[in-house]
Motif scaffolding. Structure first.
Motif, PDB file in Angstrom:
ATOM      1  N   HIS A 128     -34.683 -74.526 -23.698  1.00  0.00           N
ATOM      2  CA  HIS A 128     -33.588 -75.451 -23.450  1.00  0.00           C
ATOM      3  C   HIS A 128     -32.794 -74.995 -22.230  1.00  0.00           C
ATOM      4  CE1 HIS A 128     -30.485 -78.291 -24.646  1.00  0.00           C
ATOM      5  NE2 HIS A 128     -29.610 -77.348 -24.355  1.00  0.00           N
ATOM      6  N   HIS A 129     -32.521 -75.916 -21.314  1.00  0.00           N
ATOM      7  CA  HIS A 129     -31.738 -75.572 -20.133  1.00  0.00           C
ATOM      8  C   HIS A 129     -31.129 -76.835 -19.540  1.00  0.00           C
ATOM      9  CE1 HIS A 129     -35.415 -76.953 -18.280  1.00  0.00           C
ATOM     10  NE2 HIS A 129     -34.736 -77.103 -17.174  1.00  0.00           N
ATOM     11  N   HIS A 130     -30.272 -76.651 -18.554  1.00  0.00           N
ATOM     12  CA  HIS A 130     -29.607 -77.745 -17.863  1.00  0.00           C
ATOM     13  C   HIS A 130     -29.764 -77.527 -16.363  1.00  0.00           C
ATOM     14  CE1 HIS A 130     -28.013 -79.157 -21.649  1.00  0.00           C
ATOM     15  NE2 HIS A 130     -27.751 -77.893 -21.939  1.00  0.00           N
ATOM     16  N   HIS A 131     -29.143 -78.405 -15.552  1.00  0.00           N
ATOM     17  CA  HIS A 131     -29.355 -78.323 -14.106  1.00  0.00           C
ATOM     18  C   HIS A 131     -28.066 -78.363 -13.293  1.00  0.00           C
ATOM     19  CE1 HIS A 131     -33.363 -80.176 -15.220  1.00  0.00           C
ATOM     20  NE2 HIS A 131     -33.678 -79.054 -14.621  1.00  0.00           N
ATOM     21  N   PHE A 132     -28.110 -77.647 -12.171  1.00  0.00           N
ATOM     22  CA  PHE A 132     -27.183 -77.853 -11.073  1.00  0.00           C
ATOM     23  C   PHE A 132     -27.919 -78.777 -10.115  1.00  0.00           C
ATOM     24  CE2 PHE A 132     -26.052 -77.136  -6.703  1.00  0.00           C
ATOM     25  CZ  PHE A 132     -24.672 -77.175  -6.727  1.00  0.00           C
ATOM     26  N   ILE A 133     -27.247 -79.849  -9.669  1.00  0.00           N
ATOM     27  CA  ILE A 133     -27.879 -80.831  -8.782  1.00  0.00           C
ATOM     28  C   ILE A 133     -27.077 -80.913  -7.496  1.00  0.00           C
ATOM     29  CG2 ILE A 133     -28.592 -83.233  -8.510  1.00  0.00           C
ATOM     30  CD1 ILE A 133     -28.601 -83.342 -11.650  1.00  0.00           C
ATOM     31  N   CYS A 134     -27.741 -80.693  -6.381  1.00  0.00           N
ATOM     32  CA  CYS A 134     -27.091 -80.799  -5.081  1.00  0.00           C
ATOM     33  C   CYS A 134     -26.865 -82.280  -4.765  1.00  0.00           C
ATOM     34  CB  CYS A 134     -27.937 -80.147  -3.991  1.00  0.00           C
ATOM     35  SG  CYS A 134     -27.171 -80.259  -2.353  1.00  0.00           S
ATOM     36  N   THR A 135     -25.625 -82.647  -4.499  1.00  0.00           N
ATOM     37  CA  THR A 135     -25.302 -84.046  -4.216  1.00  0.00           C
ATOM     38  C   THR A 135     -25.714 -84.447  -2.805  1.00  0.00           C
ATOM     39  OG1 THR A 135     -23.069 -83.399  -3.569  1.00  0.00           O
ATOM     40  CG2 THR A 135     -23.382 -84.137  -5.853  1.00  0.00           C
ATOM     41  N   GLU A 136     -26.087 -83.481  -1.985  1.00  0.00           N
ATOM     42  CA  GLU A 136     -26.519 -83.775  -0.618  1.00  0.00           C
ATOM     43  C   GLU A 136     -28.026 -84.017  -0.545  1.00  0.00           C
ATOM     44  OE1 GLU A 136     -25.690 -84.518   3.330  1.00  0.00           O
ATOM     45  OE2 GLU A 136     -24.216 -83.923   1.828  1.00  0.00           O
ATOM     46  N   CYS A 137     -28.818 -83.075  -1.072  1.00  0.00           N
ATOM     47  CA  CYS A 137     -30.281 -83.175  -0.937  1.00  0.00           C
ATOM     48  C   CYS A 137     -30.997 -83.493  -2.245  1.00  0.00           C
ATOM     49  CB  CYS A 137     -30.847 -81.890  -0.343  1.00  0.00           C
ATOM     50  SG  CYS A 137     -30.773 -80.450  -1.458  1.00  0.00           S
ATOM     51  N   GLY A 138     -30.304 -83.410  -3.385  1.00  0.00           N
ATOM     52  CA  GLY A 138     -30.926 -83.721  -4.669  1.00  0.00           C
ATOM     53  C   GLY A 138     -31.670 -82.562  -5.301  1.00  0.00           C
ATOM     54  N   LYS A 139     -31.734 -81.425  -4.626  1.00  0.00           N
ATOM     55  CA  LYS A 139     -32.442 -80.264  -5.168  1.00  0.00           C
ATOM     56  C   LYS A 139     -31.771 -79.797  -6.458  1.00  0.00           C
ATOM     57  CE  LYS A 139     -34.576 -76.043  -3.748  1.00  0.00           C
ATOM     58  NZ  LYS A 139     -35.229 -75.496  -2.590  1.00  0.00           N
ATOM     59  N   THR A 140     -32.579 -79.353  -7.403  1.00  0.00           N
ATOM     60  CA  THR A 140     -32.040 -78.908  -8.690  1.00  0.00           C
ATOM     61  C   THR A 140     -32.309 -77.430  -8.917  1.00  0.00           C
ATOM     62  OG1 THR A 140     -34.054 -79.449  -9.893  1.00  0.00           O
ATOM     63  CG2 THR A 140     -32.408 -81.186  -9.711  1.00  0.00           C
ATOM     64  N   THR A 141     -31.401 -76.812  -9.640  1.00  0.00           N
ATOM     65  CA  THR A 141     -31.536 -75.418 -10.030  1.00  0.00           C
ATOM     66  C   THR A 141     -31.247 -75.326 -11.522  1.00  0.00           C
ATOM     67  OG1 THR A 141     -30.689 -74.750  -7.858  1.00  0.00           O
ATOM     68  CG2 THR A 141     -30.698 -73.076  -9.589  1.00  0.00           C
ATOM     69  N   ILE A 173     -24.429 -84.444 -33.790  1.00  0.00           N
ATOM     70  CA  ILE A 173     -24.829 -84.640 -32.396  1.00  0.00           C
ATOM     71  C   ILE A 173     -26.344 -84.820 -32.372  1.00  0.00           C
ATOM     72  CG2 ILE A 173     -24.934 -83.589 -30.110  1.00  0.00           C
ATOM     73  CD1 ILE A 173     -22.360 -82.046 -30.916  1.00  0.00           C
ATOM     74  N   GLU A 174     -26.789 -85.921 -31.783  1.00  0.00           N
ATOM     75  CA  GLU A 174     -28.220 -86.223 -31.731  1.00  0.00           C
ATOM     76  C   GLU A 174     -28.893 -85.695 -30.471  1.00  0.00           C
ATOM     77  OE1 GLU A 174     -28.655 -90.409 -32.297  1.00  0.00           O
ATOM     78  OE2 GLU A 174     -27.811 -90.335 -34.310  1.00  0.00           O
ATOM     79  N   ASN A 175     -28.164 -85.679 -29.368  1.00  0.00           N
ATOM     80  CA  ASN A 175     -28.753 -85.244 -28.108  1.00  0.00           C
ATOM     81  C   ASN A 175     -27.621 -84.985 -27.121  1.00  0.00           C
ATOM     82  OD1 ASN A 175     -30.620 -84.599 -26.170  1.00  0.00           O
ATOM     83  ND2 ASN A 175     -31.630 -86.590 -26.160  1.00  0.00           N
ATOM     84  N   HIS A 176     -27.938 -84.354 -26.016  1.00  0.00           N
ATOM     85  CA  HIS A 176     -26.946 -84.137 -24.984  1.00  0.00           C
ATOM     86  C   HIS A 176     -27.627 -83.889 -23.652  1.00  0.00           C
ATOM     87  CE1 HIS A 176     -27.939 -79.958 -25.870  1.00  0.00           C
ATOM     88  NE2 HIS A 176     -27.464 -79.679 -24.673  1.00  0.00           N
ATOM     89  N   LYS A 177     -26.834 -84.023 -22.589  1.00  0.00           N
ATOM     90  CA  LYS A 177     -27.299 -83.767 -21.231  1.00  0.00           C
ATOM     91  C   LYS A 177     -26.128 -83.136 -20.496  1.00  0.00           C
ATOM     92  CE  LYS A 177     -29.400 -86.205 -17.374  1.00  0.00           C
ATOM     93  NZ  LYS A 177     -29.900 -87.504 -16.922  1.00  0.00           N
ATOM     94  N   PHE A 178     -26.375 -82.033 -19.827  1.00  0.00           N
ATOM     95  CA  PHE A 178     -25.329 -81.325 -19.104  1.00  0.00           C
ATOM     96  C   PHE A 178     -25.808 -81.101 -17.683  1.00  0.00           C
ATOM     97  CE2 PHE A 178     -23.366 -77.190 -17.882  1.00  0.00           C
ATOM     98  CZ  PHE A 178     -22.041 -77.612 -17.855  1.00  0.00           C
ATOM     99  N   GLU A 179     -25.096 -81.642 -16.708  1.00  0.00           N
ATOM    100  CA  GLU A 179     -25.441 -81.489 -15.301  1.00  0.00           C
ATOM    101  C   GLU A 179     -24.204 -81.063 -14.529  1.00  0.00           C
ATOM    102  OE1 GLU A 179     -26.860 -85.408 -14.419  1.00  0.00           O
ATOM    103  OE2 GLU A 179     -28.892 -84.925 -15.035  1.00  0.00           O
TER     104      GLU A 179
END
Length: 136
Positions: free
Chosen positions: A89-102, A121-127
């Protein structure tokens, strides 16, 4: 995830292997980041000049429903990328300039659960959004 695995998932869910789907998947495979529908469309229409924007859009949404793709909204526009296959299980950092994710290898849900007693809680998304070192 890659094009071949995605096509297999589509087949297992009753969808035909079409050249249009394969090209969309190939375009996504060349990007290790979120890509807007407009960006994909500009390359897609070169190969399929008679295809509608809605055809590409519907295929991308269907692939997101089947968890072949992940989606997010950047600058008010839907962006897609191949579903992340990192382990666990993990989440992402998303660059708002190029879209690259970490990947972010922690989850804030433990704190959230503490603040929502008696809730299911059924599900979640963290960005997390910002600028990557290259775009900074």
């Amino acid at each position: 995830m890659n094009t071949n695995k995605a096509l297999q998932i589509l087949k297992e869910n009753g969808y035909k292997h079409t050249k249009q789907r394969e090209v969309l998947l190939d375009l996504l495979e060349t990007h290790d980041q979120y890509v807007s529908v407009k960006q994909l469309w500009s390359s897609f229409k070169e190969e399929f000049p008679g295809a509608s924007y809605d055809t590409a859009y519907r295929n991308l949404y269907k692939m997101a429903e089947l968890e072949i793709l992940e989606s997010t909204i950047l600058d008010g526009e839907k962006h897609f990328r191949f579903h992340c296959e990192t382990h666990g299980h993990h989440h992402h950092f998303i660059c708002t300039e190029c879209g690259k994710t970490t990947p972010i290898n922690m989850c804030p849900m433990d704190n959230v659960k503490e603040n929502l007693p008696n809730h299911e809680i059924e599900n979640h998304k963290f960005e997390v959004y910002g600028h990557c070192p290259t775009c900074k």
